[in-house]
Design an enzyme around this catalytic site. Structure first.
Site, mmCIF file in Angstrom:
data_model
loop_
_atom_site.group_PDB
_atom_site.id
_atom_site.type_symbol
_atom_site.label_atom_id
_atom_site.label_comp_id
_atom_site.label_asym_id
_atom_site.label_seq_id
_atom_site.Cartn_x
_atom_site.Cartn_y
_atom_site.Cartn_z
ATOM 1 N N LYS A 42 -9.415 13.248 -0.311
ATOM 2 C CA LYS A 42 -8.469 12.322 -0.959
ATOM 3 C C LYS A 42 -8.439 10.959 -0.254
ATOM 4 O O LYS A 42 -8.879 10.839 0.894
ATOM 5 C CB LYS A 42 -7.073 12.941 -0.995
ATOM 6 C CG LYS A 42 -6.501 13.293 0.373
ATOM 7 C CD LYS A 42 -5.246 14.159 0.232
ATOM 8 C CE LYS A 42 -4.669 14.504 1.594
ATOM 9 N NZ LYS A 42 -3.546 15.443 1.499
ATOM 10 N N ARG A 146 7.998 20.626 -1.277
ATOM 11 C CA ARG A 146 7.343 19.619 -2.101
ATOM 12 C C ARG A 146 7.033 20.272 -3.440
ATOM 13 O O ARG A 146 7.916 20.886 -4.016
ATOM 14 C CB ARG A 146 6.080 19.148 -1.335
ATOM 15 C CG ARG A 146 5.535 17.829 -1.750
ATOM 16 C CD ARG A 146 4.534 17.268 -0.733
ATOM 17 N NE ARG A 146 3.320 18.068 -0.587
ATOM 18 C CZ ARG A 146 2.304 17.729 0.215
ATOM 19 N NH1 ARG A 146 2.360 16.632 0.924
ATOM 20 N NH2 ARG A 146 1.227 18.487 0.316
ATOM 21 N N ARG A 233 -8.484 24.361 3.951
ATOM 22 C CA ARG A 233 -8.573 22.969 3.466
ATOM 23 C C ARG A 233 -8.668 22.028 4.667
ATOM 24 O O ARG A 233 -7.680 21.753 5.329
ATOM 25 C CB ARG A 233 -7.355 22.633 2.597
ATOM 26 C CG ARG A 233 -7.197 23.564 1.396
ATOM 27 C CD ARG A 233 -6.064 23.122 0.480
ATOM 28 N NE ARG A 233 -4.793 22.997 1.153
ATOM 29 C CZ ARG A 233 -3.945 23.995 1.411
ATOM 30 N NH1 ARG A 233 -4.221 25.226 1.017
ATOM 31 N NH2 ARG A 233 -2.813 23.764 2.040
ATOM 32 N N TYR A 278 1.442 -17.379 14.937
ATOM 33 C CA TYR A 278 2.737 -17.578 14.270
ATOM 34 C C TYR A 278 3.899 -17.194 15.182
ATOM 35 O O TYR A 278 3.863 -16.145 15.826
ATOM 36 C CB TYR A 278 2.826 -16.708 13.013
ATOM 37 C CG TYR A 278 1.883 -17.101 11.904
ATOM 38 C CD1 TYR A 278 2.027 -18.319 11.234
ATOM 39 C CD2 TYR A 278 0.863 -16.240 11.506
ATOM 40 C CE1 TYR A 278 1.165 -18.657 10.198
ATOM 41 C CE2 TYR A 278 0.003 -16.575 10.469
ATOM 42 C CZ TYR A 278 0.156 -17.786 9.824
ATOM 43 O OH TYR A 278 -0.685 -18.128 8.803
ATOM 44 N N CYS A 325 -2.636 -12.151 12.397
ATOM 45 C CA CYS A 325 -2.493 -12.856 11.117
ATOM 46 C C CYS A 325 -3.124 -12.013 10.006
ATOM 47 O O CYS A 325 -3.645 -10.933 10.255
ATOM 48 C CB CYS A 325 -3.184 -14.211 11.181
ATOM 49 S SG CYS A 325 -2.774 -15.180 12.644
HETATM 50 C C1 LIG Z 1 -3.888 16.372 2.549
HETATM 51 C C2 LIG Z 1 -3.813 17.821 2.360
HETATM 52 C C3 LIG Z 1 -4.589 18.678 3.173
HETATM 53 C C4 LIG Z 1 -5.409 18.192 4.347
HETATM 54 O O1 LIG Z 1 -4.568 17.972 5.448
HETATM 55 P P1 LIG Z 1 -5.175 17.653 6.894
HETATM 56 O O2 LIG Z 1 -4.031 17.683 7.808
HETATM 57 O O3 LIG Z 1 -5.785 16.295 6.796
HETATM 58 O O4 LIG Z 1 -6.215 18.689 7.147
HETATM 59 C C5 LIG Z 1 -4.579 20.022 2.880
HETATM 60 N N1 LIG Z 1 -3.837 20.502 1.862
HETATM 61 C C6 LIG Z 1 -3.064 19.734 1.093
HETATM 62 C C7 LIG Z 1 -2.262 20.333 -0.003
HETATM 63 C C8 LIG Z 1 -3.021 18.356 1.313
HETATM 64 O O5 LIG Z 1 -2.245 17.592 0.550
#
Ligand SMILES: *Cc1c(COP(=O)(O)O)cnc(C)c1O
Length: 400
Positions: A42, A146, A233, A278, A325
Site C-alpha cells: 500500500k 477499526r 502480512r 525564515y 524551506c
Molecule cells: C498496513 C497493514 C499491514 C502491514 O503492517 P506493517 O506493520 O507495515 O507490517 C498489515 N495488515 C493490515 C490490515 C494493514 O493495514
C-alpha cells in the site's frame, strides 16, 4: 555512488532491490514452512514504488500475493502485469466493484450491504459462458476497533450470510494486531486467542474450511510465531524498516531499501551574527561555512527536522541550520575538509562509516518511520537498483 541521469541530480531516492529481496528471504526463514507471505504494498510500497517491488517478489515460491489499501492501488498492479492474488485490505466503495471483479482482485468484507452489492455486480457481469466469482477475505475485529465483524454470534451470522451467496467465495479470514510492536505481550496474546477461537467456531459450526487465515503484520512476524497460520502480512520489514523500537532486532536481519541523496548547490562563509532561513531561528555565533541543499518539505522532508536533523557530506554528519524551506535547506559544513559545491549529500543512508536511518529522522521529527517513508513525494525520482546497476527509474515529471 551510482551515476544517475540528468534531471535526477537535485534529489533522488535509491531503491535497493537486492536489500528488499534479502528482507523477503529473511522473513521467509523466520516463519513456518507452510505459511506464505502476503506482501503489503500500500501507499506505493510505503513510498518505495509498488510495481518494481511487486515484479521483484512475484515469482518467489513463498510469496502468496500482494495486499493494498485501495482499489486503485490494486488496479495499478494488475494493469502492470502482476498475476498473483491481490487483496484490498480496506473498505471498497461500490463504484469499484465491477473493475475489481473483472480483474480478479479480492475484497475485504465486513458490512452486509457489501455482500448484496458484490453479488449483484457479479451476476450482471456473468453470462452462461462465464460465471464470475467474487473472492473475499472476512475481516474480524479482535481489538483494533477499526473495520471488522465482531467475533460473536453476530459474526457467525455474518459468515453464514456470506456463504449463502453462490457468487461469493470465501478465500480468507483475518484480523489485525494493535499492539504487537509493544513490549507487553498480554493484549496481543489475547487477540491471537480470540481470532483462533472464532476461526475454529466458524469452521465447526458452519462446516467450512477457510483456505487462508491470517493475523500477523511485521511486528507479529518478528514476535509471535504462534500467529503464523496460513499467511503473514509483511509491510514495513520488507523495506528494511522496524515496526518500533520495542521489537527484538536479533530475531530478523533487515537491510534498509531506500536511501535519499542530493548535491550541495552553494557554499558560503558567514561571519558571527548571521541569520539563517525564515524567521532567523539560527544565528551564527562564530565564523562558519554553510552549504545549501536543494531539498525541502516539498520533497516530503519534514520541516519539523529544522535545527535538529543532520545530513552526511564526505562521510561526516552536518547539522541542519534554521528552518527547512519548501525546496531548500542549509547545513553546517564548517568542519568538512575539502567540501565543495556539487558534493553528494546523503539525507538517508550510508556515507563512509556514518549512517542516517529513517527511524532516526522519524523520531526526531516527532513522526515515525512509516509516516516519513509514505510522505516522500512526487518530487523525488526513484532509482531502482539490482546488483548495483540501475534496473528502472521512475519520476513524475509528466504530471506537472
Ligand atoms: C498496513 C497493514 C499491514 C502491514 O503492517 P506493517 O506493520 O507495515 O507490517 C498489515 N495488515 C493490515 C490490515 C494493514 O493495514
Amino acid at each position: 555512488m551510482i551515476n544517475v541521469k540528468g534531471g535526477y541530480e537535485r534529489v533522488f531516492a535509491k531503491i535497493n532491490l537486492d536489500a528488499a529481496l534479502n528482507n523477503f528471504n529473511n522473513i521467509v526463514s523466520s516463519i513456518d514452512d507452510n505459511t506464505k507471505v502476503l506482501a503489503v504494498l500500500k501507499t506505493d510500497a510505503y513510498g518505495h514504488g509498488a510495481v518494481p517491488i511487486a515484479r521483484l517478489l512475484e515469482n518467489q515460491p513463498k510469496l502468496y500475493g500482494f495486499a493494498l489499501a485501495t482499489a486503485e492501488e490494486a488496479l495499478i498492479l494488475r494493469n502492470s502485469g502482476i498475476i498473483k492474488p491481490l487483496l484490498v485490505l480496506g473498505y471498497t466503495f461500490p463504484s469499484s466493484y465491477e473493475n475489481l471483479i473483472l480483474k480478479d482482485v479480492s475484497f475485504t468484507v465486513f458490512r452486509e450491504d457489501m455482500l448484496e452489492d458484490l453479488a449483484r455486480v457479479c451476476r450482471n457481469l456473468s453470462s452462461t459462458e462465464y460465471q464470475y466469482k467474487v473472492k473475499v477475505h472476512i475481516k474480524v475485529d479482535t481489538g483494533m476497533g477499526r473495520i471488522g465483524i465482531t467475533p460473536s454470534d453476530d459474526g457467525i451470522e455474518f459468515v453464514r450470510k456470506v456463504m449463502e451467496y453462490p457468487e461469493i467465495q470465501i478465500e480468507g479470514l483475518f484480523t489485525h494486531l494493535a499492539k504487537a510492536d509493544e513490549k507487553d505481550r498480554a493484549y496481543t496474546e489475547k487477540q491471537i486467542k480470540i481470532f483462533k477461537d472464532f476461526a475454529n467456531r466458524i469452521e465447526e459450526e458452519l462446516g467450512i474450511k477457510i483456505p487462508y487465515k491470517h493475523i500477523s503484520n511485521s511486528a507479529g512476524i518478528i514476535e509471535y510465531r504462534e500467529a503464523n497460520m496460513d499467511l503473514v502480512r509483511a509491510g514495513i520489514i520488507l523495506y528494511g524498516l522496524w515496526p518500533s523500537n520495542e521489537v527484538s532486532k536479533e530475531k530478523i536481519s533487515l537491510k534498509p531499501v531506500l536511501s535519499l541523496h542530493s548535491k550541495i548547490v552553494y557554499i558560503k562563509k558567514i561571519p558571527p551574527g548571521t541569520s539563517i532561513s525564515y524567521g532567523g531561528t539560527f544565528i551564527s555565533d562564530k565564523d562558519m561555512v554553510i552549504a545549501t541543499v536543494p531539498v525541502g518539505y516539498g520533497e516530503g522532508y519534514p520541516r519539523s527536522l529544522s535545527n535538529k536533523a543532520e545530513v552526511l557530506i564526505r562521510g561526516q554528519r552536518c547539522k541542519i541550520l534554521g528552518r527547512i524551506c519548501m525546496d531548500q535547506l542549509m547545513v553546517d559544513v564548517t568542519g568538512v575538509e575539502d567540501v565543495a559545491e556539487s558534493d553528494t549529500v546523503t539525507l538517508i543512508g550510508q556515507d563512509g562509516s556514518e549512517y542516517i536511518s529513517m527511524e532516526e529522522l522519524g523520531e526526531i521529527s516527532g513522526r515515525f518511520n512509516y509516516e516519513m517513508a509514505c510522505d516522500f513525494g512526487k518530487r523525488i525520482p526513484r532509482v531502482f537498483t539490482q546488483n548495483n546497476k540501475i534496473l528502472y527509474t521512475k519520476d513524475y515529471y509528466e504530471d506537472f
